[in-house]
Write a protein that holds these residues in place. Structure first.
Motif, PDB file in Angstrom:
ATOM      1  N   ALA A  22       0.830  -1.203   0.000  1.00 36.08           N
ATOM      2  CA  ALA A  22       0.000   0.000   0.000  1.00 36.08           C
ATOM      3  C   ALA A  22       0.865   1.253   0.000  1.00 36.08           C
ATOM      4  CB  ALA A  22      -0.930  -0.012   1.204  1.00 36.08           C
ATOM      5  N   ALA A  23       1.936   1.245   0.791  1.00 39.40           N
ATOM      6  CA  ALA A  23       2.819   2.409   0.852  1.00 39.40           C
ATOM      7  C   ALA A  23       3.452   2.679  -0.515  1.00 39.40           C
ATOM      8  CB  ALA A  23       3.901   2.187   1.906  1.00 39.40           C
ATOM      9  N   LEU A  24       3.894   1.623  -1.199  1.00 38.65           N
ATOM     10  CA  LEU A  24       4.502   1.807  -2.517  1.00 38.65           C
ATOM     11  C   LEU A  24       3.478   2.323  -3.520  1.00 38.65           C
ATOM     12  CD1 LEU A  24       7.113   1.537  -4.112  1.00 38.65           C
ATOM     13  CD2 LEU A  24       6.472  -0.823  -4.652  1.00 38.65           C
ATOM     14  N   ALA A  25       2.252   1.794  -3.454  1.00 37.43           N
ATOM     15  CA  ALA A  25       1.190   2.251  -4.352  1.00 37.43           C
ATOM     16  C   ALA A  25       0.867   3.725  -4.136  1.00 37.43           C
ATOM     17  CB  ALA A  25      -0.057   1.402  -4.163  1.00 37.43           C
ATOM     18  N   GLU A  26       1.033   4.194  -2.901  1.00 39.91           N
ATOM     19  CA  GLU A  26       0.753   5.600  -2.578  1.00 39.91           C
ATOM     20  C   GLU A  26       1.957   6.504  -2.815  1.00 39.91           C
ATOM     21  OE1 GLU A  26      -0.538   5.346   1.448  1.00 39.91           O
ATOM     22  OE2 GLU A  26      -2.440   4.350   0.934  1.00 39.91           O
ATOM     23  N   GLY A  27       3.067   5.944  -3.292  1.00 39.03           N
ATOM     24  CA  GLY A  27       4.228   6.744  -3.622  1.00 39.03           C
ATOM     25  C   GLY A  27       5.234   6.931  -2.506  1.00 39.03           C
ATOM     26  N   ASP A  28       5.056   6.225  -1.392  1.00 40.82           N
ATOM     27  CA  ASP A  28       5.993   6.340  -0.277  1.00 40.82           C
ATOM     28  C   ASP A  28       6.957   5.158  -0.325  1.00 40.82           C
ATOM     29  OD1 ASP A  28       7.356   6.755   2.060  1.00 40.82           O
ATOM     30  OD2 ASP A  28       5.569   7.095   3.298  1.00 40.82           O
ATOM     31  N   ALA A  29       7.964   5.264  -1.199  1.00 42.45           N
ATOM     32  CA  ALA A  29       8.896   4.160  -1.409  1.00 42.45           C
ATOM     33  C   ALA A  29       9.758   3.900  -0.180  1.00 42.45           C
ATOM     34  CB  ALA A  29       9.783   4.458  -2.617  1.00 42.45           C
ATOM     35  N   ALA A  30      10.092   4.952   0.562  1.00 43.51           N
ATOM     36  CA  ALA A  30      10.924   4.769   1.754  1.00 43.51           C
ATOM     37  C   ALA A  30      10.205   3.918   2.793  1.00 43.51           C
ATOM     38  CB  ALA A  30      11.300   6.126   2.342  1.00 43.51           C
ATOM     39  N   ALA A  31       8.931   4.217   3.038  1.00 38.93           N
ATOM     40  CA  ALA A  31       8.152   3.428   3.992  1.00 38.93           C
ATOM     41  C   ALA A  31       7.981   1.997   3.490  1.00 38.93           C
ATOM     42  CB  ALA A  31       6.789   4.077   4.221  1.00 38.93           C
ATOM     43  N   GLY A  54      13.032  -4.719  -3.732  1.00 29.91           N
ATOM     44  CA  GLY A  54      13.701  -4.241  -4.943  1.00 29.91           C
ATOM     45  C   GLY A  54      12.907  -3.151  -5.630  1.00 29.91           C
ATOM     46  N   ARG A  55      11.597  -3.320  -5.726  1.00 36.76           N
ATOM     47  CA  ARG A  55      10.748  -2.303  -6.362  1.00 36.76           C
ATOM     48  C   ARG A  55      10.804  -0.993  -5.590  1.00 36.76           C
ATOM     49  NH1 ARG A  55       5.201  -4.830  -5.987  1.00 36.76           N
ATOM     50  NH2 ARG A  55       4.537  -2.777  -6.787  1.00 36.76           N
ATOM     51  N   ALA A  56      10.759  -1.073  -4.270  1.00 33.58           N
ATOM     52  CA  ALA A  56      10.809   0.139  -3.448  1.00 33.58           C
ATOM     53  C   ALA A  56      12.165   0.827  -3.586  1.00 33.58           C
ATOM     54  CB  ALA A  56      10.533  -0.207  -1.991  1.00 33.58           C
ATOM     55  N   ARG A  57      13.239   0.056  -3.553  1.00 32.09           N
ATOM     56  CA  ARG A  57      14.569   0.647  -3.714  1.00 32.09           C
ATOM     57  C   ARG A  57      14.741   1.253  -5.104  1.00 32.09           C
ATOM     58  NH1 ARG A  57      18.450  -4.011  -0.913  1.00 32.09           N
ATOM     59  NH2 ARG A  57      18.090  -3.389   1.264  1.00 32.09           N
ATOM     60  N   GLN A  60      13.149   4.593  -5.312  1.00 34.96           N
ATOM     61  CA  GLN A  60      13.925   5.617  -4.617  1.00 34.96           C
ATOM     62  C   GLN A  60      15.197   6.000  -5.363  1.00 34.96           C
ATOM     63  OE1 GLN A  60      14.060   3.152  -0.877  1.00 34.96           O
ATOM     64  NE2 GLN A  60      13.863   5.160   0.096  1.00 34.96           N
ATOM     65  N   ALA A  61      15.664   5.114  -6.252  1.00 33.64           N
ATOM     66  CA  ALA A  61      17.028   5.223  -6.762  1.00 33.64           C
ATOM     67  C   ALA A  61      17.261   6.371  -7.729  1.00 33.64           C
ATOM     68  CB  ALA A  61      17.420   3.895  -7.430  1.00 33.64           C
ATOM     69  N   GLY A  62      16.291   6.622  -8.611  1.00 27.85           N
ATOM     70  CA  GLY A  62      16.536   7.608  -9.652  1.00 27.85           C
ATOM     71  C   GLY A  62      17.715   7.187 -10.511  1.00 27.85           C
ATOM     72  N   ASP A  63      18.677   8.104 -10.704  1.00 24.71           N
ATOM     73  CA  ASP A  63      19.865   7.799 -11.511  1.00 24.71           C
ATOM     74  C   ASP A  63      21.083   7.464 -10.662  1.00 24.71           C
ATOM     75  OD1 ASP A  63      18.496   8.261 -13.918  1.00 24.71           O
ATOM     76  OD2 ASP A  63      18.865  10.422 -13.793  1.00 24.71           O
ATOM     77  N   ASP A  64      20.871   7.219  -9.371  1.00 22.47           N
ATOM     78  CA  ASP A  64      21.978   6.919  -8.463  1.00 22.47           C
ATOM     79  C   ASP A  64      22.440   5.467  -8.675  1.00 22.47           C
ATOM     80  OD1 ASP A  64      23.716   6.411  -6.401  1.00 22.47           O
ATOM     81  OD2 ASP A  64      22.366   7.043  -4.801  1.00 22.47           O
ATOM     82  N   PRO A  65      23.656   5.259  -9.204  1.00 23.22           N
ATOM     83  CA  PRO A  65      24.110   3.884  -9.481  1.00 23.22           C
ATOM     84  C   PRO A  65      24.149   3.008  -8.239  1.00 23.22           C
ATOM     85  CG  PRO A  65      25.521   5.495 -10.574  1.00 23.22           C
ATOM     86  CD  PRO A  65      24.627   6.266  -9.643  1.00 23.22           C
ATOM     87  N   ALA A  66      24.563   3.572  -7.110  1.00 26.96           N
ATOM     88  CA  ALA A  66      24.659   2.770  -5.881  1.00 26.96           C
ATOM     89  C   ALA A  66      23.274   2.321  -5.427  1.00 26.96           C
ATOM     90  CB  ALA A  66      25.353   3.569  -4.784  1.00 26.96           C
ATOM     91  N   ALA A  67      22.287   3.221  -5.521  1.00 25.66           N
ATOM     92  CA  ALA A  67      20.922   2.876  -5.118  1.00 25.66           C
ATOM     93  C   ALA A  67      20.327   1.841  -6.071  1.00 25.66           C
ATOM     94  CB  ALA A  67      20.060   4.130  -5.075  1.00 25.66           C
ATOM     95  N   ARG A  68      20.617   1.974  -7.360  1.00 24.36           N
ATOM     96  CA  ARG A  68      20.131   0.997  -8.326  1.00 24.36           C
ATOM     97  C   ARG A  68      20.768  -0.375  -8.083  1.00 24.36           C
ATOM     98  NH1 ARG A  68      17.545   2.832 -12.893  1.00 24.36           N
ATOM     99  NH2 ARG A  68      18.531   1.320 -14.272  1.00 24.36           N
ATOM    100  N   GLU A  69      22.014  -0.382  -7.622  1.00 21.37           N
ATOM    101  CA  GLU A  69      22.681  -1.637  -7.298  1.00 21.37           C
ATOM    102  C   GLU A  69      22.020  -2.303  -6.096  1.00 21.37           C
ATOM    103  OE1 GLU A  69      25.177  -4.930  -7.037  1.00 21.37           O
ATOM    104  OE2 GLU A  69      24.635  -3.610  -8.702  1.00 21.37           O
ATOM    105  N   ARG A  70      21.574  -1.503  -5.129  1.00 22.34           N
ATOM    106  CA  ARG A  70      20.865  -2.085  -3.979  1.00 22.34           C
ATOM    107  C   ARG A  70      19.545  -2.712  -4.419  1.00 22.34           C
ATOM    108  NH1 ARG A  70      23.090   2.512  -1.444  1.00 22.34           N
ATOM    109  NH2 ARG A  70      21.198   3.761  -1.762  1.00 22.34           N
ATOM    110  N   ALA A  71      18.864  -2.064  -5.346  1.00 24.48           N
ATOM    111  CA  ALA A  71      17.640  -2.653  -5.903  1.00 24.48           C
ATOM    112  C   ALA A  71      17.957  -3.946  -6.640  1.00 24.48           C
ATOM    113  CB  ALA A  71      16.960  -1.652  -6.841  1.00 24.48           C
ATOM    114  N   ARG A  72      19.053  -3.920  -7.415  1.00 19.31           N
ATOM    115  CA  ARG A  72      19.437  -5.120  -8.165  1.00 19.31           C
ATOM    116  C   ARG A  72      19.704  -6.288  -7.226  1.00 19.31           C
ATOM    117  NH1 ARG A  72      22.950  -8.493  -9.290  1.00 19.31           N
ATOM    118  NH2 ARG A  72      24.352  -7.620  -7.729  1.00 19.31           N
ATOM    119  N   ARG A  73      20.364  -6.008  -6.087  1.00 15.23           N
ATOM    120  CA  ARG A  73      20.677  -7.082  -5.144  1.00 15.23           C
ATOM    121  C   ARG A  73      19.410  -7.699  -4.558  1.00 15.23           C
ATOM    122  NH1 ARG A  73      25.102  -3.699  -3.386  1.00 15.23           N
ATOM    123  NH2 ARG A  73      23.915  -3.052  -1.548  1.00 15.23           N
ATOM    124  N   ALA A  74      18.394  -6.875  -4.333  1.00 16.68           N
ATOM    125  CA  ALA A  74      17.134  -7.409  -3.813  1.00 16.68           C
ATOM    126  C   ALA A  74      16.460  -8.313  -4.836  1.00 16.68           C
ATOM    127  CB  ALA A  74      16.204  -6.261  -3.414  1.00 16.68           C
TER     128      ALA A  74
END
Length: 330
Positions: A22-31, A54-57, A60-74
């Motif tokens: 529900a939080a992701l659907a409402e746009g609160d990726a951090a929660a 992974g979807r939530a990360r 949040q990631a945008g164009d940040d390579p490190a954040a995208r890597e955290r999503a990839r790991r999930a």
């Protein structure tokens, strides 16, 4: 379309998973990420939570390579826990640029996707998206002037049976194959198939008698396949001399196959022509044609009719290498 989820086996974890969705659907990726991590603290091997994390990360990631890597790991963790990939982790990894050389859509994912979609498939596709591939295939086959009716037809990825309805008066007998038991149950109720088979279309074709069919159709099925070669070779083997192969594809203007944002593959014209030649199939028709709408816009596609030679390469030779310009039955 969404894939049905199993419970984690922990009531508290299931509740937090629902909150995370529900939080992701409402746009609160951090929660959503925080809640997904709480679920995994309770049930570390719960694959849907890894996918959700992974979807939530990723959100949040945008164009940040490190954040995208955290999503990839999930997503990679989800795939490690479920190598069959019923939830589509490979697709998510492909969208992040990982596993570029592998098929992004696993058979298990496609099966689960369409099992959950079967009951509303036709209404959504025909009424919602203006889907018309079966009617287009019918018109294309009639335009070839091939003697009617076709004796034996194979419907690859038959779904609920829309192609069988469109071709009903053009075939003596038609058999269907699909990965989804739910789709096959709908097709069975239709009562127009001589036989229905559950399984992968390439394996199904490999089990067919050589030269046993004079028509093979595939309506918007290859959008779930990156590589066309094995399927085309299987069709060439299964077709009788003079037989026809009619299909639709999603199209793009470049080379090779690309995975679109809609989670489907689009194939370039040069690739289609090359795979047809490699299978020993002659192109009778290959033209731009849209089979459906998406968000109000026509989706680019190809409408194709290929033919099996009346003489020249054998079915085995046609499946194994390129051919010239074989003669075709009228």
């Amino acid at each position: 379309m969404t894939v049905p989820l199993r419970s984690s086996g922990d009531l508290l974890a299931d509740r937090r998973y629902v909150w995370a969705e529900a939080a992701l659907a409402e746009g609160d990726a951090a929660a959503a990420a925080d809640l997904a991590e709480q679920v995994l603290a309770l049930v570390p091997d719960y694959v849907p939570a890894w996918l959700l994390l992974g979807r939530a990360r990723e959100a949040q990631a945008g164009d940040d390579p490190a954040a995208r890597e955290r999503a990839r790991r999930a997503f990679a963790a989800a795939l490690d826990l479920d190598p069959d990939d019923a939830l589509g982790a490979r697709l998510r990894l492909a969208e992040l640029g990982a596993q570029a050389g592998e098929a992004a859509l696993s058979p298990a994912y496609v099966r689960a996707l369409f099992d959950g979609y079967a009951g509303r498939f036709e209404r959504h596709l025909v009424e919602g998206l203006g889907y018309r591939a079966p009617a287009m295939l019918r018109d294309a086959l009639l335009a070839t002037g091939h003697p009617l009716p076709f004796r034996r037809a194979l419907d690859l990825g038959c779904g609920t049976g829309l192609a069988a309805r469109a071709l009903d008066d053009l075939v003596v007998a038609i058999e269907g194959v699909d990965l989804s038991p739910g789709m096959l149950a709908e097709a069975r109720r239709l009562g127009r198939y001589a036989a229905l088979h559950e399984g992968d279309l390439t394996a199904f074709l490999a089990g067919q008698p050589a030269g046993g069919a004079d028509l093979v159709v595939a309506a918007d099925v290859f959008v779930y396949l990156r590589a066309l070669g094995p399927a085309f070779a299987g069709v060439a083997r299964a077709l009788a001399p003079g037989g026809l192969f009619a299909f639709t594809l999603q199209a793009h203007a470049g080379e090779g196959a690309v995975l679109g944002s809609d989670g489907r593959y689009a194939h370039g014209e040069a690739l289609v022509r090359a795979e047809a030649a490699a299978a020993g199939l002659a192109i009778l028709r290959l033209e731009a044609a849209s089979t459906r709408r998406e968000r109000g816009a026509e989706v680019p596609g190809w409408l194709a009719v290929l033919g099996r030679a009346t003489h020249g390469p054998s079915a085995a030779e046609a499946a194994g290498g390129p051919a010239g310009s074989p003669a075709l039955a009228p």
